[in-house]
Structure formats: C-alpha cells, structure tokens
Design a protein around this motif. Structure first.
Motif, PDB file in Angstrom:
ATOM      1  N   GLU A 111       1.250   8.738   4.731  1.00  0.00           N
ATOM      2  CA  GLU A 111       0.146   8.319   3.875  1.00  0.00           C
ATOM      3  C   GLU A 111      -1.144   8.143   4.664  1.00  0.00           C
ATOM      4  N   ASN A 112      -1.033   7.875   5.956  1.00  0.00           N
ATOM      5  CA  ASN A 112      -2.210   7.625   6.779  1.00  0.00           C
ATOM      6  C   ASN A 112      -2.480   8.753   7.773  1.00  0.00           C
ATOM      7  N   LYS A 115       0.797  -1.225   0.000  1.00  0.00           N
ATOM      8  CA  LYS A 115       0.000   0.000   0.000  1.00  0.00           C
ATOM      9  C   LYS A 115       0.833   1.279   0.000  1.00  0.00           C
ATOM     10  N   TYR A 144       4.612   5.450   5.608  1.00  0.00           N
ATOM     11  CA  TYR A 144       3.321   4.897   6.010  1.00  0.00           C
ATOM     12  C   TYR A 144       2.558   5.890   6.874  1.00  0.00           C
TER      13      TYR A 144
END
Length: 227
Positions: free
Chosen positions: A87-88, A24, A84
């Motif tokens: 991105e979140n 992802k 990560y």
C-alpha cells in the motif's frame, strides 16, 4: 465448523489493523485453505472482487491450524506487514517475492514481531514477541483453533516459522535457477537447512530440530502471491 474460525481471523485482522496500522490497511479477504508448503500467504494482486471493490487475499494454511494461536496471529500480522508495504510502495521483497529484505524486517519489528534471518529467504523467520502476546490477550485473541486439516506436513512443535516459497511456513532452497528434473527428491529442514535425497516420496524428520523435512519443489514460484 470453520466459519467461526474465519470470523475469528477476520476479527483478528481488524484488531491488528487498528493496533499496528492505524486502521489504514484496506479490507482483505481472509481465507483458510489447504497450503501444505506455507503457514500463510498474501496475494500480490487483488484476486477477489464484489460489486464495489477488489481485494487482496490473506490465507492461513488449513494444515497448520494446530499451531499455538500466537503463532497463527504472528502469521496473520506478517502478511499484514506485506500489505502495508504494498500500500505504501515499499519494496520489501525480491527474488520473485521470496527474499525478505531489511525493509520488511523494519516494518515487522515495529509491529511486535521478532524477525530472524534465513539464508534462502532473508529476514523472514517470524515469531511473536511478548508484546504481541500481550496484545493477543488484551483483545481476547487467545482462543485456540480446534480444527486442523490432516496433511503431509503438520505442525510438530517449535517456536519459529521460516517464510519462503513454502510460505510463512516451511522453506526450501527456492529462488535459484530451476534445476533439471531428477528421479531423486531433495528434502530440507526448514530450521537448520540440513538436506537429504531420496529416490521416492518419503516422510522424514530432522532429528536435530525435531521438525518435518520438506520436499523441494521444482516448479517456479507463483508470482501472484507472496508468503
């Protein structure tokens, strides 16, 4: 010469993305560039672009390519954890991206990194766990890189890497208000925090930890990248 190592790191990024992030993470530009004060960094902004998209940069320091490959992969995975978080929309750092909080620790430890605390940079000291080393061997990522850029601060041994303005590598006492310029230089051990001052640039080691001490820089952190 270095192209094969760039390809190796790009392959390692894809494998880490698959194993630890369910594929992802977005594509990123993996670079090997001079960075004497850092094992690695990721840019906060998407500083690379082509005709289709823009990309973050993940850099692995050319001066520290002589570290054990599992430490290099741990650096790469550390930066993947930052990506990560970005991105979140997880705030995993503070103090101008220098201080690593418990959110970062949680993200990283779920992905087979050992994270310890450093007084200047928080939960930033990064080591590969045995599980990560098993993953490295499983996917044939255990080929040692055989080039290193000769620099002032070369890897001299030790397992942990402390992360900070000096990157996923050597750290000082940044994150405080800038001090007035002085004719002396402050050198800090990246492992135990011992410090000394000198009136000129010197190469000096901490004999307690057997590592190169690092000169504390006076300029502020570049807000466009984090370790």
């Amino acid at each position: 010469m270095l192209s094969e190592h760039n390809e190796f790191l790009e392959r390692a990024y894809r494998i880490l993305n698959k194993v630890y992030f369910e594929d992802k993470l977005p594509e990123a530009v993996i670079t090997i560039q001079s960075s004497q004060r850092a094992y690695g960094h990721i840019t906060v902004g998407k500083v690379w672009q082509d005709n289709w998209d823009s990309y973050h940069e993940i850099n692995i320091s050319a001066e520290y390519l002589n570290r054990p490959v599992e430490n290099i992969i741990a650096t790469l995975l550390h930066e993947c954890c930052h990506l990560y978080a970005m991105e979140n929309n997880i705030k995993d750092t503070s103090n101008n991206y220098r201080y690593h909080n418990k959110r970062f620790k949680e993200i990283a430890e779920k992905r087979d990194l050992k994270i310890s605390y450093h007084e200047s940079t928080g939960w930033s000291v990064t080591e590969p766990t045995e599980k990560l080393i098993e993953t490295i061997k499983k996917y044939n990522l255990d080929s040692q890189i055989d080039y290193v850029r000769k620099g002032a601060f070369e890897w001299t041994g030790g397992d942990a890497e402390s992360d900070g303005d000096n990157g996923n590598g050597l750290t000082g006492t940044k994150g405080k208000k800038p001090k007035k310029k002085s004719s002396t230089r402050k050198y800090i051990c990246p492992k135990c925090g011992n410090s000394v001052r000198a009136t000129k640039d010197v190469n000096i080691a901490c004999l307690d930890c057997m590592v190169q001490m690092v000169k504390e820089e006076q300029e502020s952190k570049n807000p466009l990248q984090m370790p």
